[in-house]
Design a protein around this motif. Structure first.
Motif, mmCIF file in Angstrom:
data_model
loop_
_atom_site.group_PDB
_atom_site.id
_atom_site.type_symbol
_atom_site.label_atom_id
_atom_site.label_comp_id
_atom_site.label_asym_id
_atom_site.label_seq_id
_atom_site.Cartn_x
_atom_site.Cartn_y
_atom_site.Cartn_z
ATOM 1 N N ASP A 1 -4.397 0.015 -0.678
ATOM 2 C CA ASP A 1 -4.241 -0.848 -1.850
ATOM 3 C C ASP A 1 -5.062 -0.329 -3.033
ATOM 4 O O ASP A 1 -4.595 -0.360 -4.177
ATOM 5 C CB ASP A 1 -4.635 -2.283 -1.525
ATOM 6 C CG ASP A 1 -3.542 -3.070 -0.827
ATOM 7 O OD1 ASP A 1 -2.423 -2.533 -0.656
ATOM 8 O OD2 ASP A 1 -3.792 -4.223 -0.457
ATOM 9 N N ALA A 2 -6.278 0.151 -2.769
ATOM 10 C CA ALA A 2 -7.113 0.706 -3.848
ATOM 11 C C ALA A 2 -6.427 1.917 -4.473
ATOM 12 O O ALA A 2 -6.431 2.080 -5.706
ATOM 13 C CB ALA A 2 -8.494 1.078 -3.306
ATOM 14 N N MET B 1 -3.699 0.800 -6.798
ATOM 15 C CA MET B 1 -4.224 0.315 -8.080
ATOM 16 C C MET B 1 -4.626 1.472 -8.986
ATOM 17 O O MET B 1 -4.427 1.404 -10.194
ATOM 18 C CB MET B 1 -5.402 -0.633 -7.860
ATOM 19 C CG MET B 1 -4.995 -1.963 -7.244
ATOM 20 S SD MET B 1 -3.613 -2.786 -8.095
ATOM 21 C CE MET B 1 -4.343 -3.123 -9.679
ATOM 22 N N LYS C 1 -1.234 2.835 -10.403
ATOM 23 C CA LYS C 1 -0.241 1.814 -10.731
ATOM 24 C C LYS C 1 0.735 2.244 -11.825
ATOM 25 O O LYS C 1 1.834 1.721 -11.901
ATOM 26 C CB LYS C 1 -0.906 0.489 -11.068
ATOM 27 C CG LYS C 1 -1.829 0.514 -12.237
ATOM 28 C CD LYS C 1 -2.544 -0.819 -12.365
ATOM 29 C CE LYS C 1 -3.599 -0.707 -13.446
ATOM 30 N NZ LYS C 1 -4.404 -1.900 -13.500
ATOM 31 N N ALA D 1 1.996 -2.931 -8.523
ATOM 32 C CA ALA D 1 1.715 -2.107 -7.345
ATOM 33 C C ALA D 1 1.760 -2.998 -6.107
ATOM 34 O O ALA D 1 1.391 -4.167 -6.170
ATOM 35 C CB ALA D 1 0.346 -1.465 -7.486
ATOM 36 N N GLU E 1 0.747 -4.813 -2.732
ATOM 37 C CA GLU E 1 -0.524 -5.236 -2.152
ATOM 38 C C GLU E 1 -0.274 -5.606 -0.694
ATOM 39 O O GLU E 1 0.521 -6.486 -0.404
ATOM 40 C CB GLU E 1 -1.087 -6.444 -2.888
ATOM 41 C CG GLU E 1 -1.649 -6.112 -4.250
ATOM 42 C CD GLU E 1 -2.354 -7.308 -4.846
ATOM 43 O OE1 GLU E 1 -3.563 -7.451 -4.588
ATOM 44 O OE2 GLU E 1 -1.686 -8.084 -5.538
#
Length: 157
Positions: A93-94, A97, A100, A108, A110
């Motif tokens: 997820d990071a 981001m 994105k 984006a 999640e």
């Protein structure tokens, strides 16, 4: 797919231009390893898209880990625990981001809201696809030894 208009050939170009540990030039071995990695990333993106669609439909909440999961079949990877699955999802997820802008105006994905059991199920699926550097190198070497040209032409004859 979350990265629109991406193919193994475009991913291959990224692999060749990156500073990955095995990237050392424009020799056949480096090209083959970059190609195998590009194919692997492309397959992972297909998995991510499948799960992203399941998250959006609500189906992902009903996905449970394989009760017959056998870590010994993935001895080249870390033992799959809830902590590892959570870390895998958090880091993925990071990365989304950070990148994105590639989602062309869309949010984006999640994955962190997934319930714990679904996170493990996702990472089990990912473990079946993700290749280690050693696996990439071996597959590339084997494919070269078998006479394969990598990357293949964009438009095969």
């Amino acid at each position: 797919m979350p990265y629109y208009n991406v193919t193994p050939h475009t991913l291959y170009q990224s692999c060749m231009s990156s500073a990955w540990e095995w990237s050392g030039g424009d020799d056949p071995i480096t090209r083959a390893r970059a190609w195998v990695e590009a194919e692997n990333v492309y397959e992972m993106w297909k998995l991510v898209q499948t799960w992203y669609d399941m998250i959006n439909s609500g189906e992902a909440d009903n996905r449970y880990p394989d009760p017959y999961w056998d870590d010994s079949k993935h001895s080249d990877k870390a033992v799959l625990t809830q902590e590892l699955a959570d870390t895998f999802i958090e880091e993925m997820d990071a990365d989304f981001m950070l990148e994105k802008s590639r989602f062309q105006g869309r949010l984006a994905p999640e994955f962190i809201p997934l319930p714990s059991h679904a996170r493990i199920a996702f990472v089990q699926d990912a473990y079946g696809l993700i290749k280690t550097t050693g696996q990439i190198n071996k597959e590339a070497d084997d494919r070269i030894a078998g006479g394969e040209t990598m990357p293949p032409p964009v438009r095969p004859k």
